[in-house]
Design a protein around this motif. Structure first.
Motif, short mmCIF file in Angstrom:
data_model
loop_
_atom_site.label_atom_id
_atom_site.label_comp_id
_atom_site.label_asym_id
_atom_site.label_seq_id
_atom_site.Cartn_x
_atom_site.Cartn_y
_atom_site.Cartn_z
N ILE A 196 0.78 -1.26 -0.03
CA ILE A 196 -0.15 -0.02 0.07
C ILE A 196 0.94 1.12 0.15
O ILE A 196 1.74 1.28 0.90
N VAL A 197 0.50 2.20 -0.63
CA VAL A 197 1.45 3.44 -0.72
C VAL A 197 1.18 4.24 0.12
O VAL A 197 -0.19 4.83 0.52
N VAL A 198 2.10 4.54 1.05
CA VAL A 198 1.78 5.49 2.26
C VAL A 198 2.71 6.77 1.89
O VAL A 198 2.66 7.57 2.70
N HIS A 199 3.55 6.80 1.04
CA HIS A 199 4.21 8.12 0.41
C HIS A 199 4.34 8.23 -1.13
O HIS A 199 4.77 7.21 -1.56
N ALA A 200 3.95 9.33 -1.62
CA ALA A 200 4.12 9.49 -3.16
C ALA A 200 4.29 11.01 -3.38
O ALA A 200 3.40 11.72 -3.89
N ALA A 201 5.48 11.55 -3.16
CA ALA A 201 5.79 13.02 -3.28
C ALA A 201 7.35 13.16 -3.08
O ALA A 201 8.21 12.17 -2.76
N ASP A 202 7.62 14.45 -3.16
CA ASP A 202 8.88 14.88 -3.09
C ASP A 202 9.55 14.54 -1.55
O ASP A 202 8.61 14.68 -0.56
N LEU A 203 10.57 14.07 -1.27
CA LEU A 203 11.06 13.74 0.06
C LEU A 203 12.46 14.16 0.05
O LEU A 203 13.70 13.36 0.17
N GLY A 204 12.80 15.48 0.01
CA GLY A 204 14.21 15.87 0.21
C GLY A 204 15.06 15.20 -0.50
O GLY A 204 15.50 15.43 -1.68
N ILE A 205 16.32 14.66 0.25
CA ILE A 205 17.36 14.13 -0.67
C ILE A 205 16.93 12.99 -1.42
O ILE A 205 17.60 12.62 -2.42
N TYR A 206 15.87 12.38 -1.28
CA TYR A 206 15.28 11.29 -2.28
C TYR A 206 14.51 11.74 -3.34
O TYR A 206 14.20 11.05 -4.02
N GLY A 207 14.41 12.96 -3.24
CA GLY A 207 13.56 13.59 -4.46
C GLY A 207 12.37 13.20 -4.88
O GLY A 207 11.44 12.80 -3.70
N ASN A 208 11.75 12.82 -5.82
CA ASN A 208 10.50 12.22 -5.94
C ASN A 208 10.23 10.67 -5.88
O ASN A 208 11.45 10.17 -6.12
N CYS A 209 9.70 10.47 -4.43
CA CYS A 209 10.05 9.14 -3.77
C CYS A 209 8.49 8.42 -3.68
O CYS A 209 7.54 9.25 -3.33
N VAL A 210 8.75 7.25 -3.68
CA VAL A 210 7.45 6.47 -3.35
C VAL A 210 7.96 5.49 -2.09
O VAL A 210 8.92 4.96 -2.20
N VAL A 211 7.05 5.51 -1.39
CA VAL A 211 7.15 4.39 -0.02
C VAL A 211 6.09 3.65 -0.08
O VAL A 211 4.90 3.94 -0.05
#
Length: 463
Positions: A366-381
């Motif tokens: 299940i996607v819990v993050h789908a946006a910019d995240l600093g050093i990780y840039g565009n990021c999916v968790v």
């Protein structure tokens, strides 16, 4: 004589007014509000080492009475009295008009407490009418006294853990409402009901993934804990074996072209961080140090959103036909114009194919993050349940949104070089309880079978 009678009447009238006024003042003073009382702690339970926290407020911070007791079976056990010798160490001024009372309230502080129902009673009074009268308030809280510690029995065996990796434990914890998990040094990994892993029939069974982080000593103590709502706790050792691992060291050369590309972009995507862009090197150092720490703390918070159900039963999928550019826990020294400027640890695998390639979910989740995240840039968790999550960083585009359910192999975005990336690649890592661990084990069918699925089958009573 007439004048004397008139004077006496006048004096009597004044006296009558004074009596009526005094009676009115006495009456209205008695109707004024007493001190406000807030019982902050304990909540519903008292245990062996519980603590009392009570906030009392009155105009001017003046109190004529303040005492706290625990009532049980018709007996009152004093805990605090404003004018006692012990009060000096049990209270403090939180503000000019507020007094904070903090005292131990458990069995160790009140030896006569017994398991069962009890009541916390707080009496407070303040002077009014120049101290001629007082107004009082009372607050109570019904509590349960729990004195017996929880019980824990570890059922799983053969806990073999690599430094920087993770393991899986099955155990029984009672009563059913205890908080439990595995403690590794100062890190706690919460347990989940075993029903989430398909183990049914015993509601007291718990399962937990836990990790030995890359920077923790191989001698770190690993144990199972259970803690009830009254604060009573039990800890039992876990049988385990640690396999050391030496991680690589590398030197990363950065230049002005790199700084010009990444610093302004990350600064614009993270406006609250106030990253300087007029001094690119200073901006880079703030990103590499402070923003990195904040991003990783955010990932720890994401772990709280993990599903109580294990969403996978097979190995994770690695990015196909990818070249490994950097591995987990590489210790990096950053060089700028021939000088060492920083050191950080790279907590993931950098996997490269070609530019803008499709990135597939390594496992269903299940996607819990789908946006910019600093050093990780565009990021999916993605969350895979029981505290297990996976991260996909530096994406050029994101193809999912928070809440989406994705299947193993489903495209979730495209590779890129957003964030703190030197070129187009996927930064991939796995997490347990919000802590980043090496993905290598998850890619292994044999590891998953030996370390996780075998234990689940054994607890189920199936071969």
């Amino acid at each position: 004589m007439q004048k004397m009678r008139g004077l006496l009447k006048f004096l009597f009238f004044l006296l009558l007014i004074a009596v009526i006024g005094g009676a009115g003042a006495w009456f209205w003073a008695g109707r004024m509000d007493g001190p406000t009382i807030e019982i902050r702690q304990p909540g519903k339970f008292i245990g062996q080492t519980s603590s009392l926290e009570v906030m009392v407020q009155a105009p001017g911070g003046t109190f004529s009475r303040l005492d706290v007791g625990v009532e049980q079976e018709g007996k009152t056990h004093p805990v605090f009295a404003l004018n006692s010798d012990a009060a000096a160490s049990g209270s403090r001024r939180d503000a000019a008009d507020r007094l904070l009372v903090m005292r131990p309230i458990g069995k160790r502080a009140i030896p006569d407490l017994k398991s069962g129902s009890a009541k916390i009673v707080v009496h407070a009074a303040r002077p009014v009418l120049y101290g001629l009268r007082t107004v009082e308030s009372t607050a109570t809280r019904d509590v349960q006294v729990r004195l017996e510690p929880p019980q824990v029995a570890v059922l799983s065996t053969f806990h073999f853990i690599n430094l920087g990796g993770r393991e899986f434990a099955v155990f029984r914890a009672t009563p059913e409402d205890v908080q439990s998990g595995v403690r590794v040094g100062d890190k706690e990994y919460p347990a989940f009901p075993a029903s989430g892993a398909g183990i049914t029939g015993d509601p007291a069974l718990r399962v937990a993934f836990f990790a030995l982080l890359y920077d923790q000593p191989t001698s770190t103590k690993i144990e199972v804990f259970a803690r009830d709502l009254a604060g009573n706790q039990v800890v039992v050792p876990l049988d385990y074996r640690v396999f050391p691992k030496a991680y690589k060291k590398s030197r990363i050369e950065i230049d002005d072209r790199f700084l010009q590309r990444v610093v302004p972009a990350i600064a614009s995507a993270s406006p609250d961080e106030q990253i300087p862009t007029d001094d690119l090197l200073s901006g880079f150092l703030k990103i590499n140090r402070i923003l990195r720490q904040k991003n990783n703390q955010y990932l720890r918070e994401l772990a709280k959103k993990s599903s109580p159900d294990l969403l996978f039963m097979d190995a994770f999928q690695q990015l196909g036909n990818s070249a490994v550019q950097a591995q987990f826990a590489d210790s990096r020294t950053y060089i700028y114009k021939g000088k060492e400027i920083d050191q950080q640890v790279h907590l993931g695998f950098d996997l490269a194919v070609t530019a803008n390639v499709p990135i597939a979910a390594a496992q269903r989740g299940i996607v819990v993050h789908a946006a910019d995240l600093g050093i990780y840039g565009n990021c999916v968790v993605l969350d895979h349940g029981l505290g297990v999550q996976s991260l996909y960083g530096h994406l050029s585009s994101i193809g999912v949104k928070v809440g989406d359910k994705v299947e193993k192999g489903q495209e979730i975005g495209r590779s890129g070089q957003t964030g703190l990336a030197g070129g187009d690649h996927l930064h991939f890592t796995t997490l347990v309880g919000g802590e980043q661990v090496t993905p290598v084990d998850w890619w292994s069918t044999q590891w998953l079978q030996d370390r996780v699925l075998r234990k689940i089958a054994t607890a189920r009573g199936t071969p």
